[in-house]
Design a protein around this motif. Sequence first.
Motif, mmCIF file in Angstrom:
data_model
loop_
_atom_site.group_PDB
_atom_site.id
_atom_site.type_symbol
_atom_site.label_atom_id
_atom_site.label_comp_id
_atom_site.label_asym_id
_atom_site.label_seq_id
_atom_site.Cartn_x
_atom_site.Cartn_y
_atom_site.Cartn_z
ATOM 1 N N MET A 1 0.846 -1.240 -0.178
ATOM 2 C CA MET A 1 -0.119 -0.071 0.095
ATOM 3 C C MET A 1 1.002 1.013 0.138
ATOM 4 S SD MET A 1 -2.996 0.996 2.755
ATOM 5 C CE MET A 1 -3.922 -0.548 2.507
ATOM 6 N N ASP A 2 0.683 2.119 -1.034
ATOM 7 C CA ASP A 2 1.522 3.292 -1.157
ATOM 8 C C ASP A 2 1.257 4.289 0.323
ATOM 9 O OD1 ASP A 2 -0.881 5.029 -1.703
ATOM 10 O OD2 ASP A 2 -0.304 4.362 -3.753
ATOM 11 N N ALA A 3 2.026 5.109 0.303
ATOM 12 C CA ALA A 3 1.990 6.286 1.215
ATOM 13 C C ALA A 3 0.619 7.141 1.572
ATOM 14 C CB ALA A 3 3.296 7.100 1.448
ATOM 15 N N PHE A 4 0.204 7.358 0.404
ATOM 16 C CA PHE A 4 -0.982 8.416 0.337
ATOM 17 C C PHE A 4 -2.150 7.549 0.944
ATOM 18 C CE2 PHE A 4 -4.778 9.514 -2.086
ATOM 19 C CZ PHE A 4 -5.026 10.923 -1.598
ATOM 20 N N LYS A 5 -2.188 6.225 0.207
ATOM 21 C CA LYS A 5 -3.428 5.227 0.786
ATOM 22 C C LYS A 5 -3.424 4.940 2.273
ATOM 23 C CE LYS A 5 -4.648 2.942 -3.518
ATOM 24 N NZ LYS A 5 -4.370 1.680 -4.398
ATOM 25 N N LEU A 6 -2.072 4.787 2.798
ATOM 26 C CA LEU A 6 -2.002 4.551 4.318
ATOM 27 C C LEU A 6 -2.227 5.705 5.066
ATOM 28 C CD1 LEU A 6 1.464 2.960 4.413
ATOM 29 C CD2 LEU A 6 -0.336 1.759 5.023
ATOM 30 N N MET A 7 -1.741 6.885 4.654
ATOM 31 C CA MET A 7 -2.402 8.025 5.327
ATOM 32 C C MET A 7 -3.677 8.325 5.547
ATOM 33 S SD MET A 7 0.466 9.134 7.044
ATOM 34 C CE MET A 7 0.264 10.649 7.665
ATOM 35 N N LYS A 8 -4.450 7.969 4.119
ATOM 36 C CA LYS A 8 -5.936 8.166 3.960
ATOM 37 C C LYS A 8 -6.412 7.247 5.029
ATOM 38 C CE LYS A 8 -9.567 8.239 0.763
ATOM 39 N NZ LYS A 8 -9.774 7.935 -0.875
ATOM 40 N N GLU A 9 -6.062 5.743 5.272
ATOM 41 C CA GLU A 9 -6.711 5.044 5.872
ATOM 42 C C GLU A 9 -6.575 5.574 7.345
ATOM 43 O OE1 GLU A 9 -6.635 0.194 6.929
ATOM 44 O OE2 GLU A 9 -5.395 1.002 5.170
ATOM 45 N N LEU A 10 -5.076 5.858 7.723
ATOM 46 C CA LEU A 10 -5.150 6.338 9.191
ATOM 47 C C LEU A 10 -6.100 7.371 9.610
ATOM 48 C CD1 LEU A 10 -3.217 6.153 11.640
ATOM 49 C CD2 LEU A 10 -1.641 7.904 10.503
ATOM 50 N N ARG A 11 -6.298 8.266 8.713
ATOM 51 C CA ARG A 11 -6.963 9.521 9.115
ATOM 52 C C ARG A 11 -8.728 9.031 9.330
ATOM 53 N NH1 ARG A 11 -6.479 14.318 11.566
ATOM 54 N NH2 ARG A 11 -8.244 15.303 11.702
ATOM 55 N N MET A 12 -9.202 8.125 8.333
ATOM 56 C CA MET A 12 -10.395 7.507 8.181
ATOM 57 C C MET A 12 -10.544 6.717 9.731
ATOM 58 S SD MET A 12 -12.345 4.887 5.534
ATOM 59 C CE MET A 12 -10.924 3.378 6.060
ATOM 60 N N ASN A 13 -9.620 5.822 10.063
ATOM 61 C CA ASN A 13 -9.855 5.194 11.360
ATOM 62 C C ASN A 13 -9.694 6.289 12.445
ATOM 63 O OD1 ASN A 13 -10.096 2.436 10.597
ATOM 64 N ND2 ASN A 13 -7.906 2.566 9.753
ATOM 65 N N TYR A 14 -9.033 7.230 12.599
ATOM 66 C CA TYR A 14 -8.964 8.139 13.507
ATOM 67 C C TYR A 14 -10.287 8.847 13.675
ATOM 68 C CZ TYR A 14 -7.279 12.106 16.196
ATOM 69 O OH TYR A 14 -6.995 13.139 17.300
ATOM 70 N N GLU A 15 -10.996 8.898 12.713
ATOM 71 C CA GLU A 15 -12.220 9.660 12.725
ATOM 72 C C GLU A 15 -13.178 8.864 13.213
ATOM 73 O OE1 GLU A 15 -12.841 11.038 8.849
ATOM 74 O OE2 GLU A 15 -11.313 12.870 9.015
ATOM 75 N N GLN A 16 -13.058 7.562 13.153
ATOM 76 C CA GLN A 16 -14.038 6.683 13.490
ATOM 77 C C GLN A 16 -13.877 6.048 14.984
ATOM 78 O OE1 GLN A 16 -14.599 3.884 10.352
ATOM 79 N NE2 GLN A 16 -15.499 5.281 9.047
#
Length: 334
Positions: A1-16
């Motif tokens: 998984m590239d860096a952009f997708k990892l950071m996007k997934e991280l942010r999504m989990n942080y919000e939930q």
Amino acid sequence: MDAFKLMKELRMNYEQEVYYLPKETGLSLIESTAQDDSRISAKCRDAKAEDLWSLTSFFGYSTQTFVLAVNLLDRFLAMMRIQQKHLSCVSLSCLHMAAKVTEEECNLTPTDELIRIGQCRFTVSDLGRMEKIITEKLNFKSKAITALTFLHLYHQITLSHSTARKETLSLEKLEAQLKACLCRISFSKAKPSVLAFSLLRQEIEAIQSEDMLEIAYHIQRHLKIADSELLLWSGRVAQCLSDYASPECSKPNHRKLQWIVSRRTAQNLHSYRSIPELPTIPEGCWDESESEDSCEDVMSSGEESLSSSLGSDAEGPFFPLHLRRQKHGQHLLA
């Protein structure tokens, strides 16, 4: 998984993550409950968390199963005030529910064996009813965002950006330290993202990687984790792991788990050993002495496997180095 997708997934989990947190008021009530009360105290809860650790190790379940089981347990206990006599059924139900989500179906322990090895006095029907209650109360479907979710993402992000040797940041070590923290109810009040980040920062500081520290700093800014919050939980994590590395600390007791064999089964096993004559065994297979001891091995295999099922987390390289050296020095002096 590239860096952009990892950071996007991280942010999504942080919000939930807020939707999977135990109620803090409920946790505070548990912490304020006296040990001699019929209700659940912090000591009772922590003991059950350690039992879950022992059971997941014994059955070969993953860290994900343990962490999800503890998450379900804390969320239910913080919502429903139950009596101590029901705690075993609740905790084992949480473990069974977690295993059905995270483990392969072929690796699942049959419910009756789970109850027997856990030395519980309820039935399979009781466990099924309790699972239904927990599922309805928590609106549980198939997942939860936990500290392990963030720990894995932090680890992936750090390694994907770091130029240092990848094996220096051990995910196995981080998982072991997380399990130790989750055996204390106080850490159930921490945001999963902050608890996992505290573990990550402590380990990066221990291996003294400037490269990884810079990456961790960017993660902290991305999630807007306050310095004061990080300082609070980092201190508690350091104290917990320091205490856990101490020989005086009570650790999960896997020796409490034993195979329970009925009298009829024991007699049958004994009768197999008393067969007067056995067919000749061809060369290259088991020798005669091994075949005579085979039933005895079956009887004792449960206890032997339990003796080695835990210990790698509490001992070994997973906890503060200076404390392990101190412990070793005390042993030599003795």
